[in-house]
Design an enzyme around this catalytic site. Structure first.
Site, mmCIF file in Angstrom:
data_model
loop_
_atom_site.group_PDB
_atom_site.id
_atom_site.type_symbol
_atom_site.label_atom_id
_atom_site.label_comp_id
_atom_site.label_asym_id
_atom_site.label_seq_id
_atom_site.Cartn_x
_atom_site.Cartn_y
_atom_site.Cartn_z
ATOM 1 N N SER A 155 0.819 -1.222 0.000
ATOM 2 C CA SER A 155 0.000 0.000 0.000
ATOM 3 C C SER A 155 0.849 1.267 0.000
ATOM 4 O O SER A 155 1.898 1.334 0.642
ATOM 5 C CB SER A 155 -0.881 -0.008 1.256
ATOM 6 O OG SER A 155 -1.427 1.259 1.481
ATOM 7 N N GLU A 157 0.123 3.651 1.687
ATOM 8 C CA GLU A 157 0.159 4.086 3.091
ATOM 9 C C GLU A 157 1.543 3.859 3.705
ATOM 10 O O GLU A 157 1.894 4.502 4.691
ATOM 11 C CB GLU A 157 -0.896 3.339 3.907
ATOM 12 C CG GLU A 157 -2.299 3.853 3.740
ATOM 13 C CD GLU A 157 -2.487 5.264 4.302
ATOM 14 O OE1 GLU A 157 -2.327 5.449 5.513
ATOM 15 O OE2 GLU A 157 -2.799 6.167 3.512
ATOM 16 N N TYR A 178 -1.868 0.007 10.681
ATOM 17 C CA TYR A 178 -2.100 -0.655 9.387
ATOM 18 C C TYR A 178 -0.877 -0.497 8.489
ATOM 19 O O TYR A 178 -0.358 -1.468 7.918
ATOM 20 C CB TYR A 178 -3.335 -0.056 8.712
ATOM 21 C CG TYR A 178 -3.474 -0.422 7.244
ATOM 22 C CD1 TYR A 178 -4.000 -1.643 6.853
ATOM 23 C CD2 TYR A 178 -3.060 0.473 6.247
ATOM 24 C CE1 TYR A 178 -4.115 -1.988 5.513
ATOM 25 C CE2 TYR A 178 -3.170 0.145 4.903
ATOM 26 C CZ TYR A 178 -3.696 -1.087 4.535
ATOM 27 O OH TYR A 178 -3.797 -1.418 3.200
HETATM 28 P P1 NDP Z 1 -11.339 -4.948 1.449
HETATM 29 O O1 NDP Z 1 -11.345 -4.427 2.841
HETATM 30 O O2 NDP Z 1 -12.464 -4.632 0.533
HETATM 31 O O3 NDP Z 1 -11.213 -6.551 1.498
HETATM 32 C C1 NDP Z 1 -10.407 -7.197 2.447
HETATM 33 C C2 NDP Z 1 -10.588 -8.695 2.303
HETATM 34 O O4 NDP Z 1 -9.803 -9.362 3.313
HETATM 35 C C3 NDP Z 1 -12.031 -9.179 2.506
HETATM 36 O O5 NDP Z 1 -12.275 -10.260 1.634
HETATM 37 C C4 NDP Z 1 -12.015 -9.656 3.951
HETATM 38 O O6 NDP Z 1 -13.015 -10.605 4.239
HETATM 39 C C5 NDP Z 1 -10.637 -10.308 3.988
HETATM 40 N N1 NDP Z 1 -10.141 -10.522 5.353
HETATM 41 C C6 NDP Z 1 -10.101 -9.639 6.368
HETATM 42 N N2 NDP Z 1 -9.566 -10.210 7.452
HETATM 43 C C7 NDP Z 1 -9.270 -11.495 7.125
HETATM 44 C C8 NDP Z 1 -8.712 -12.594 7.811
HETATM 45 N N3 NDP Z 1 -8.358 -12.505 9.087
HETATM 46 N N4 NDP Z 1 -8.530 -13.770 7.139
HETATM 47 C C9 NDP Z 1 -8.915 -13.878 5.852
HETATM 48 N N5 NDP Z 1 -9.475 -12.875 5.146
HETATM 49 C C10 NDP Z 1 -9.638 -11.699 5.779
HETATM 50 O O7 NDP Z 1 -9.944 -4.506 0.804
HETATM 51 P P2 NDP Z 1 -9.599 -4.147 -0.733
HETATM 52 O O8 NDP Z 1 -10.183 -5.161 -1.615
HETATM 53 O O9 NDP Z 1 -9.860 -2.707 -0.954
HETATM 54 O O10 NDP Z 1 -8.009 -4.301 -0.702
HETATM 55 C C11 NDP Z 1 -7.371 -5.540 -0.979
HETATM 56 C C12 NDP Z 1 -5.980 -5.532 -0.378
HETATM 57 O O11 NDP Z 1 -5.210 -4.474 -0.934
HETATM 58 C C13 NDP Z 1 -5.925 -5.319 1.137
HETATM 59 O O12 NDP Z 1 -4.836 -6.055 1.630
HETATM 60 C C14 NDP Z 1 -5.653 -3.833 1.275
HETATM 61 O O13 NDP Z 1 -5.005 -3.566 2.503
HETATM 62 C C15 NDP Z 1 -4.742 -3.605 0.091
HETATM 63 N N6 NDP Z 1 -4.759 -2.288 -0.495
HETATM 64 C C16 NDP Z 1 -5.937 -1.717 -0.879
HETATM 65 C C17 NDP Z 1 -5.941 -0.502 -1.506
HETATM 66 C C18 NDP Z 1 -7.203 0.158 -1.937
HETATM 67 O O14 NDP Z 1 -7.166 1.359 -2.220
HETATM 68 N N7 NDP Z 1 -8.315 -0.553 -2.038
HETATM 69 C C19 NDP Z 1 -4.675 0.210 -1.791
HETATM 70 C C20 NDP Z 1 -3.493 -0.505 -1.376
HETATM 71 C C21 NDP Z 1 -3.555 -1.704 -0.759
HETATM 72 P P3 NDP Z 1 -14.537 -10.148 4.642
HETATM 73 O O15 NDP Z 1 -15.226 -9.872 3.339
HETATM 74 O O16 NDP Z 1 -15.034 -11.324 5.370
HETATM 75 O O17 NDP Z 1 -14.401 -8.908 5.490
HETATM 76 P P1 GDR Z 2 -7.054 5.544 3.203
HETATM 77 O O1 GDR Z 2 -8.594 5.613 2.752
HETATM 78 O O2 GDR Z 2 -6.879 5.826 4.637
HETATM 79 O O3 GDR Z 2 -6.291 6.382 2.223
HETATM 80 O O4 GDR Z 2 -6.739 3.989 3.009
HETATM 81 P P2 GDR Z 2 -9.852 6.340 3.401
HETATM 82 O O5 GDR Z 2 -10.845 6.445 2.314
HETATM 83 O O6 GDR Z 2 -10.260 5.683 4.669
HETATM 84 O O7 GDR Z 2 -9.293 7.803 3.776
HETATM 85 C C1 GDR Z 2 -8.790 8.696 2.799
HETATM 86 C C2 GDR Z 2 -8.618 10.070 3.408
HETATM 87 O O8 GDR Z 2 -9.902 10.629 3.673
HETATM 88 C C3 GDR Z 2 -9.875 11.225 4.961
HETATM 89 N N1 GDR Z 2 -11.248 11.287 5.512
HETATM 90 C C4 GDR Z 2 -12.018 10.239 5.833
HETATM 91 N N2 GDR Z 2 -11.804 8.905 5.732
HETATM 92 C C5 GDR Z 2 -12.800 8.065 6.113
HETATM 93 N N3 GDR Z 2 -12.630 6.749 5.975
HETATM 94 N N4 GDR Z 2 -13.984 8.530 6.630
HETATM 95 C C6 GDR Z 2 -14.228 9.865 6.767
HETATM 96 O O9 GDR Z 2 -15.286 10.254 7.239
HETATM 97 C C7 GDR Z 2 -13.204 10.762 6.341
HETATM 98 N N5 GDR Z 2 -13.113 12.119 6.303
HETATM 99 C C8 GDR Z 2 -11.926 12.420 5.797
HETATM 100 C C9 GDR Z 2 -8.944 10.329 5.760
HETATM 101 O O10 GDR Z 2 -8.487 10.996 6.936
HETATM 102 C C10 GDR Z 2 -7.860 10.068 4.737
HETATM 103 O O11 GDR Z 2 -6.920 11.096 4.738
HETATM 104 C C11 GDR Z 2 -7.170 3.293 1.847
HETATM 105 C C12 GDR Z 2 -7.417 1.829 2.257
HETATM 106 O O12 GDR Z 2 -8.013 1.163 1.172
HETATM 107 C C13 GDR Z 2 -6.117 1.141 2.619
HETATM 108 O O13 GDR Z 2 -6.351 -0.252 2.822
HETATM 109 C C14 GDR Z 2 -5.131 1.318 1.460
HETATM 110 O O14 GDR Z 2 -3.898 0.716 1.792
HETATM 111 C C15 GDR Z 2 -4.937 2.803 1.168
HETATM 112 O O15 GDR Z 2 -6.200 3.365 0.833
HETATM 113 C C16 GDR Z 2 -3.993 3.031 0.001
#
Ligand code: NDP
Ligand code: GDR
Length: 366
Positions: A155, A157, A178
């Site tokens: 990520s 992050e 995280y």
């Molecule tokens: P989601 O939160 O949508 O999905 C996470 C998945 O992980 C779900 O299928 C969830 O299951 C599963 N999970 C959570 N805990 C466990 C566990 N203990 N054992 C097995 N499975 C588990 O995430 P995204 O699809 O958005 O992201 C996919 C991956 O990419 C994650 O690792 C995230 O951190 C990373 N990532 C995401 C980004 C983004 O912008 N979306 C950017 C960079 C990295 P359940 O449905 O049951 O909750």
């Molecule tokens: P992020 O996504 O932390 O970048 O992680 P999120 O959408 O939670 O926050 C983005 C930015 O928005 C600001 N923010 C808020 N965020 C949330 N969730 N709710 C609010 O009400 C709100 N108001 C303002 C946050 O402070 C932050 O700056 C996502 C996840 O998908 C991670 O798993 C992944 O690794 C990174 O993107 C890349």
């Protein structure tokens, strides 16, 4: 325990079962897992997903590709119970499924929530990745299947407070449990590549969104509210820091980059990003503006959504992914926001029908 279900994508069915590549996806029920499953099935893969036990069904995002397991001849997506906190389940499914590619997408992926449950987050995100890598290592050592390839969902992050633009050489400075856990997972992956010669890649993906995004991430929280406000089901939207800036792409584009990393001759790490950054406020402008509303009439700040440490500005430099993988994003910022708003307006219309019929309560949110 295994619950096998199968799915059939329109394409890819022509590949005979014996010639199909086999992929194992952790986190298949998440946003990225659902898009990656569709993508791999289009390419003719057999896809196995590990799902965790929950008291309610957690398979909504993959229901459209689920086929009853009794249609065994059509079984191209199969689901199995496992958990990243349970090492024995990971090794057992590797030995049973014999995958060619393993995609580790599972995570407690909410940054703000990781401050509330840091121990659990580290266990799943950091140690969970280590457990899976170790399961892959011992599986290879027991079976000789050294061609197996591993993808780790890293990520942006991890860059945290290091200023943009961020690329593969930018130092990590994580700002949450995280992000620190993702750094550990990143380095475990590098170490297993160097120590054991495993084909293991880190994708360092910047934020990617879609209509399937979880509803407590800021983009989807906004577009859900826009839909509900437009249809008259909600009046206010409470948010935290509006000045944070993110490099937002479309999840459907990003899963292709994951796959491309595993098709290269050598394993490596890649940044995947649009190279454009926008503030939360800019997202609000486009989202509310798209349906003729002014966000300032509806948004209120709630301090509870501020984080103990914030990541102010992320903007990726994806030169390496473009050059080596030939990858590029197809969906731009405005198109992404409008796609999400359009789908959430439609969703709100359906909700309204249920509200009007008295089946659900309209006052779930102010
Ligand atoms: P989601 O939160 O949508 O999905 C996470 C998945 O992980 C779900 O299928 C969830 O299951 C599963 N999970 C959570 N805990 C466990 C566990 N203990 N054992 C097995 N499975 C588990 O995430 P995204 O699809 O958005 O992201 C996919 C991956 O990419 C994650 O690792 C995230 O951190 C990373 N990532 C995401 C980004 C983004 O912008 N979306 C950017 C960079 C990295 P359940 O449905 O049951 O909750
Ligand atoms: P992020 O996504 O932390 O970048 O992680 P999120 O959408 O939670 O926050 C983005 C930015 O928005 C600001 N923010 C808020 N965020 C949330 N969730 N709710 C609010 O009400 C709100 N108001 C303002 C946050 O402070 C932050 O700056 C996502 C996840 O998908 C991670 O798993 C992944 O690794 C990174 O993107 C890349």
């Amino acid at each position: 325990m295994s619950s096998t279900g199968s799915g059939s994508a329109p394409n890819g069915e022509a590949t005979p079962p014996s010639q199909r590549k086999v992929a194992l996806i952790t986190g298949i029920t998440g946003q990225d897992g659902s898009y990656l499953t569709e993508f791999l099935m289009e390419k003719g893969y057999e896809v196995h997903g590990l799902i965790r036990r929950s008291s309610n069904f957690n398979t909504q995002r993959i229901e459209h590709i689920y086929v009853d397991p009794h249609n065994a001849h059509k079984a191209r997506m199969k689901l199995h119970y496992a958990d990243l906190s349970d090492a024995s389940s990971l090794r057992r499914w590797l030995d049973t499924i014999l995958p060619d590619e393993v995609y580790n997408l599972a995570a407690q992926s909410h940054v703000a929530v990781s401050f509330e449950i840091p121990d659990y987050t580290a266990d799943v995100v950091a140690t969970g990745a280590l457990r899976l890598l170790e399961a892959v290592r011992s599986h290879i050592s027991a079976t000789g299947r050294s061609h197996i390839r591993y993808y780790q969902a890293g990520s942006s992050e991890m860059f945290g407070s290091t200023p943009p633009p961020q690329d593969e050489t930018t130092p990590f400075h994580p700002r949450s449990p995280y992000a620190a856990s993702k750094c550990a997972a990143h380095w475990y992956t590098v170490n297993y590549r160097e120590a054991y010669g495993i084909f293991a890649c880190n994708g360092i993906l910047f934020n990617h969104e879609s209509p399937r995004r979880g509803e407590n991430f800021v983009t989807r929280k906004i577009t859900r509210a826009v839909g509900r406000i437009k249809i008259g089901l909600q009046r206010k939207l409470f948010l935290g820091n509006l000045q944070a800036s993110r490099d937002w792409g479309f999840a459907g584009d990003y899963v292709e980059a994951m796959w491309l990393m595993l098709q290269q001759e050598k394993p490596d790490d890649y940044v995947v990003a649009t190279e454009e950054s926008h503030t939360v406020e800019e997202f609000l402008e486009v989202a509310f503006g798209h349906v003729g509303l002014n966000w300032r009439d509806h948004v209120a700040i709630d301090k509870r959504y501020f984080r103990p440490t914030e990541v102010d500005n992320l903007k990726g430099d994806a030169t390496k992914a473009k050059k080596v993988l030939g990858w590029k994003p197809r969906v731009g910022f405005e198109q992404l926001v409008k796609m999400m708003v359009d789908q959430d307006v439609e969703l709100a219309k359906k909700e309204k029908v249920l509200v009007d019929a008295g089946y659900i309560d309209a006052q779930q949110q102010p």
